[in-house]
Scaffold this motif. Structure first.
Motif, PDB file in Angstrom:
ATOM      1  N   GLY A 100      -6.304 -28.693 -12.306  1.00 31.62           N
ATOM      2  CA  GLY A 100      -5.514 -27.776 -11.494  1.00 31.62           C
ATOM      3  C   GLY A 100      -4.032 -27.938 -11.779  1.00 31.62           C
ATOM      4  O   GLY A 100      -3.530 -29.059 -11.917  1.00 31.62           O
ATOM      5  N   ARG A 101      -3.341 -26.816 -11.861  1.00 39.04           N
ATOM      6  CA  ARG A 101      -1.902 -26.849 -12.132  1.00 39.04           C
ATOM      7  C   ARG A 101      -1.202 -25.855 -11.200  1.00 39.04           C
ATOM      8  O   ARG A 101      -1.626 -24.695 -11.074  1.00 39.04           O
ATOM      9  N   ALA A 102      -0.128 -26.295 -10.563  1.00 38.34           N
ATOM     10  CA  ALA A 102       0.665 -25.428  -9.694  1.00 38.34           C
ATOM     11  C   ALA A 102       2.121 -25.518 -10.125  1.00 38.34           C
ATOM     12  O   ALA A 102       2.664 -26.617 -10.274  1.00 38.34           O
ATOM     13  N   VAL A 103       2.734 -24.372 -10.331  1.00 34.96           N
ATOM     14  CA  VAL A 103       4.132 -24.288 -10.772  1.00 34.96           C
ATOM     15  C   VAL A 103       4.872 -23.345  -9.838  1.00 34.96           C
ATOM     16  O   VAL A 103       4.428 -22.207  -9.622  1.00 34.96           O
ATOM     17  N   PHE A 104       5.986 -23.799  -9.298  1.00 33.24           N
ATOM     18  CA  PHE A 104       6.805 -22.987  -8.406  1.00 33.24           C
ATOM     19  C   PHE A 104       8.159 -22.772  -9.078  1.00 33.24           C
ATOM     20  O   PHE A 104       8.856 -23.736  -9.415  1.00 33.24           O
ATOM     21  N   VAL A 105       8.512 -21.516  -9.264  1.00 41.40           N
ATOM     22  CA  VAL A 105       9.759 -21.179  -9.952  1.00 41.40           C
ATOM     23  C   VAL A 105      10.924 -21.300  -8.974  1.00 41.40           C
ATOM     24  O   VAL A 105      10.909 -20.730  -7.879  1.00 41.40           O
ATOM     25  N   THR A 106      11.933 -22.059  -9.382  1.00 44.18           N
ATOM     26  CA  THR A 106      13.079 -22.317  -8.517  1.00 44.18           C
ATOM     27  C   THR A 106      14.373 -21.916  -9.216  1.00 44.18           C
ATOM     28  O   THR A 106      14.354 -21.154 -10.184  1.00 44.18           O
TER      29      THR A 106
ATOM     30  N   PRO B  79       6.679 -19.005 -22.642  1.00 43.01           N
ATOM     31  CA  PRO B  79       5.846 -20.040 -23.270  1.00 43.01           C
ATOM     32  C   PRO B  79       6.037 -21.424 -22.653  1.00 43.01           C
ATOM     33  O   PRO B  79       5.057 -22.145 -22.431  1.00 43.01           O
ATOM     34  N   ALA B  80       7.266 -21.798 -22.356  1.00 45.21           N
ATOM     35  CA  ALA B  80       7.511 -23.110 -21.754  1.00 45.21           C
ATOM     36  C   ALA B  80       6.940 -23.193 -20.341  1.00 45.21           C
ATOM     37  O   ALA B  80       6.421 -24.237 -19.922  1.00 45.21           O
ATOM     38  N   LEU B  81       7.018 -22.096 -19.595  1.00 46.97           N
ATOM     39  CA  LEU B  81       6.406 -22.068 -18.270  1.00 46.97           C
ATOM     40  C   LEU B  81       4.884 -22.168 -18.377  1.00 46.97           C
ATOM     41  O   LEU B  81       4.237 -22.881 -17.594  1.00 46.97           O
ATOM     42  N   ALA B  82       4.307 -21.477 -19.341  1.00 46.48           N
ATOM     43  CA  ALA B  82       2.859 -21.543 -19.534  1.00 46.48           C
ATOM     44  C   ALA B  82       2.419 -22.943 -19.925  1.00 46.48           C
ATOM     45  O   ALA B  82       1.325 -23.391 -19.548  1.00 46.48           O
ATOM     46  N   ASP B  83       3.255 -23.647 -20.668  1.00 47.70           N
ATOM     47  CA  ASP B  83       2.919 -25.023 -21.049  1.00 47.70           C
ATOM     48  C   ASP B  83       2.709 -25.912 -19.821  1.00 47.70           C
ATOM     49  O   ASP B  83       1.896 -26.843 -19.847  1.00 47.70           O
ATOM     50  N   LEU B  84       3.434 -25.634 -18.738  1.00 50.52           N
ATOM     51  CA  LEU B  84       3.281 -26.418 -17.511  1.00 50.52           C
ATOM     52  C   LEU B  84       1.936 -26.170 -16.842  1.00 50.52           C
ATOM     53  O   LEU B  84       1.536 -26.934 -15.956  1.00 50.52           O
ATOM     54  N   CYS B  85       1.254 -25.119 -17.249  1.00 53.54           N
ATOM     55  CA  CYS B  85      -0.052 -24.772 -16.685  1.00 53.54           C
ATOM     56  C   CYS B  85      -1.208 -25.315 -17.512  1.00 53.54           C
ATOM     57  O   CYS B  85      -2.377 -25.126 -17.142  1.00 53.54           O
ATOM     58  N   MET B  86      -0.908 -25.954 -18.609  1.00 57.70           N
ATOM     59  CA  MET B  86      -1.951 -26.418 -19.514  1.00 57.70           C
ATOM     60  C   MET B  86      -2.623 -27.689 -18.996  1.00 57.70           C
ATOM     61  O   MET B  86      -1.989 -28.515 -18.331  1.00 57.70           O
ATOM     62  N   PRO B  87      -3.887 -27.889 -19.322  1.00 61.88           N
ATOM     63  CA  PRO B  87      -4.561 -29.135 -18.936  1.00 61.88           C
ATOM     64  C   PRO B  87      -3.866 -30.381 -19.480  1.00 61.88           C
ATOM     65  O   PRO B  87      -3.982 -31.463 -18.896  1.00 61.88           O
TER      66      PRO B  87
ATOM     67  N   LEU C 299     -10.363 -21.528  -9.035  1.00 59.01           N
ATOM     68  CA  LEU C 299      -8.950 -21.230  -9.225  1.00 59.01           C
ATOM     69  C   LEU C 299      -8.326 -22.464  -9.853  1.00 59.01           C
ATOM     70  O   LEU C 299      -8.407 -23.552  -9.295  1.00 59.01           O
ATOM     71  N   ASP C 300      -7.742 -22.296 -11.027  1.00 58.31           N
ATOM     72  CA  ASP C 300      -7.230 -23.434 -11.785  1.00 58.31           C
ATOM     73  C   ASP C 300      -5.712 -23.508 -11.834  1.00 58.31           C
ATOM     74  O   ASP C 300      -5.158 -24.592 -12.006  1.00 58.31           O
ATOM     75  N   ILE C 301      -5.057 -22.357 -11.717  1.00 55.59           N
ATOM     76  CA  ILE C 301      -3.612 -22.301 -11.928  1.00 55.59           C
ATOM     77  C   ILE C 301      -2.980 -21.434 -10.849  1.00 55.59           C
ATOM     78  O   ILE C 301      -3.469 -20.338 -10.559  1.00 55.59           O
ATOM     79  N   LEU C 302      -1.897 -21.923 -10.280  1.00 56.69           N
ATOM     80  CA  LEU C 302      -1.067 -21.137  -9.360  1.00 56.69           C
ATOM     81  C   LEU C 302       0.360 -21.168  -9.864  1.00 56.69           C
ATOM     82  O   LEU C 302       0.932 -22.254 -10.061  1.00 56.69           O
ATOM     83  N   VAL C 303       0.938 -20.005 -10.095  1.00 61.65           N
ATOM     84  CA  VAL C 303       2.366 -19.911 -10.412  1.00 61.65           C
ATOM     85  C   VAL C 303       3.011 -19.010  -9.365  1.00 61.65           C
ATOM     86  O   VAL C 303       2.732 -17.807  -9.316  1.00 61.65           O
ATOM     87  N   HIS C 304       3.847 -19.603  -8.540  1.00 60.62           N
ATOM     88  CA  HIS C 304       4.550 -18.820  -7.522  1.00 60.62           C
ATOM     89  C   HIS C 304       5.938 -18.491  -8.065  1.00 60.62           C
ATOM     90  O   HIS C 304       6.868 -19.303  -8.019  1.00 60.62           O
ATOM     91  N   ASN C 305       6.033 -17.285  -8.585  1.00 63.00           N
ATOM     92  CA  ASN C 305       7.276 -16.817  -9.198  1.00 63.00           C
ATOM     93  C   ASN C 305       8.032 -15.842  -8.308  1.00 63.00           C
ATOM     94  O   ASN C 305       9.240 -15.681  -8.437  1.00 63.00           O
ATOM     95  N   ALA C 306       7.334 -15.187  -7.380  1.00 61.28           N
ATOM     96  CA  ALA C 306       7.978 -14.184  -6.532  1.00 61.28           C
ATOM     97  C   ALA C 306       9.117 -14.796  -5.727  1.00 61.28           C
ATOM     98  O   ALA C 306       9.031 -15.927  -5.253  1.00 61.28           O
TER      99      ALA C 306
END
Length: 242
Positions: free
Chosen positions: A140-146, A219-227, A88-95
């Motif tokens: 590994g990249r984790a992004v939490f939408v606030t 696209p900008a959110l996806a950029d935060l998930c990039m290596p 598992l490489d990427i977690l985006v918690h958007n819910a």
């Protein structure tokens, strides 16, 4: 043929049945990631999967899941993904949930418990579940939408803003804890004012055509998930409209 920067990477996206989550999942899939999609509604997940298949010729993995009612089961999400995909490489918690806009003194305990479960407790359980494989990833990249309601409180938004503020504190603390012992990067992302279902519930008289669309911020959110994303422990404002 253009190389896919997220090829062979596995991404978990919550709230992926519509809005920002669906748009982001599509963007990550276009960049080569295999997406594991979480939302309450099977039909909405299937629509996102259809969009991914049309764009990439591949399918996502769908995981209908209620973050409020299935708290304990969340502990198995990370291990289950690793068992199936090996990583598992990427977690985006958007819910997230808005519930009702109401004066703080009038908040109903049931509404409070629902928002705490979805906006705060779910973040904690996802961290618990996904921390080991995300740390093990070479990028590994984790992004939490606030939300902008955290730094800019507003009357009647206290229940929503408070639960998101708690999430922010939790995430930024986790970012510090893993900063020097893992390649994992953990960030918060504030997409600004976007035409989502939650926004329409809060602002029913607003014309959604006058504000940013989910595809505009994906696209900008996806950029935060990039290596290549080097920041960690940051609160990043993706877009601001109005």
């Amino acid at each position: 043929m253009t190389a896919l920067p997220l090829r062979d990477r596995v991404a978990l996206v919550t709230g992926a049945s519509r809005g920002i989550g669906a748009a982001l999942a599509l963007e990550l899939a276009k960049r080569g990631a295999h997406c594991v999609l979480i939302a309450r509604t099977q039909g909405g997940l299937e629509e996102t999967d259809d969009a991914i298949h049309r764009a990439t010729g591949k399918n996502a993995t769908l995981l209908p899941f209620d973050l409020q009612k299935q708290e304990k089961e969340m502990d198995m999400i990370g291990p289950s993904i690793v068992e199936r995909f090996g990583r598992l490489d990427i977690l985006v918690h958007n819910a997230g949930a808005l519930n009702k806009l109401t004066p703080v003194a009038h908040v109903d305990p049931r509404d409070w418990n629902e928002l705490v479960a979805v906006n705060l407790t779910a973040a904690w359980r996802l961290i618990r579940s996904c921390d080991p494989p995300l740390r093990a990833s070479d990028a590994g990249r984790a992004v939490f939408v606030t939300t902008g309601r955290v730094p800019r409180p507003k009357a009647y938004w206290g229940m929503y803003g408070a639960t998101k503020a708690g999430m922010e504190h939790l995430v930024l603390t986790w970012a510090q804890e893993v900063a020097n012992i893992s390649p994992l990067r953990v960030n918060l992302a504030d997409p600004g004012i976007v035409a989502t279902r939650m926004r329409s519930l809060a602002m029913p008289g607003e014309d959604p055509a006058t504000i940013a669309q989910p595809a505009d911020v994906a696209p900008a959110l996806a950029d935060l998930c990039m290596p290549s994303e080097a920041r960690t422990g940051a609160r990043i404002e993706i877009a601001r409209t109005g």
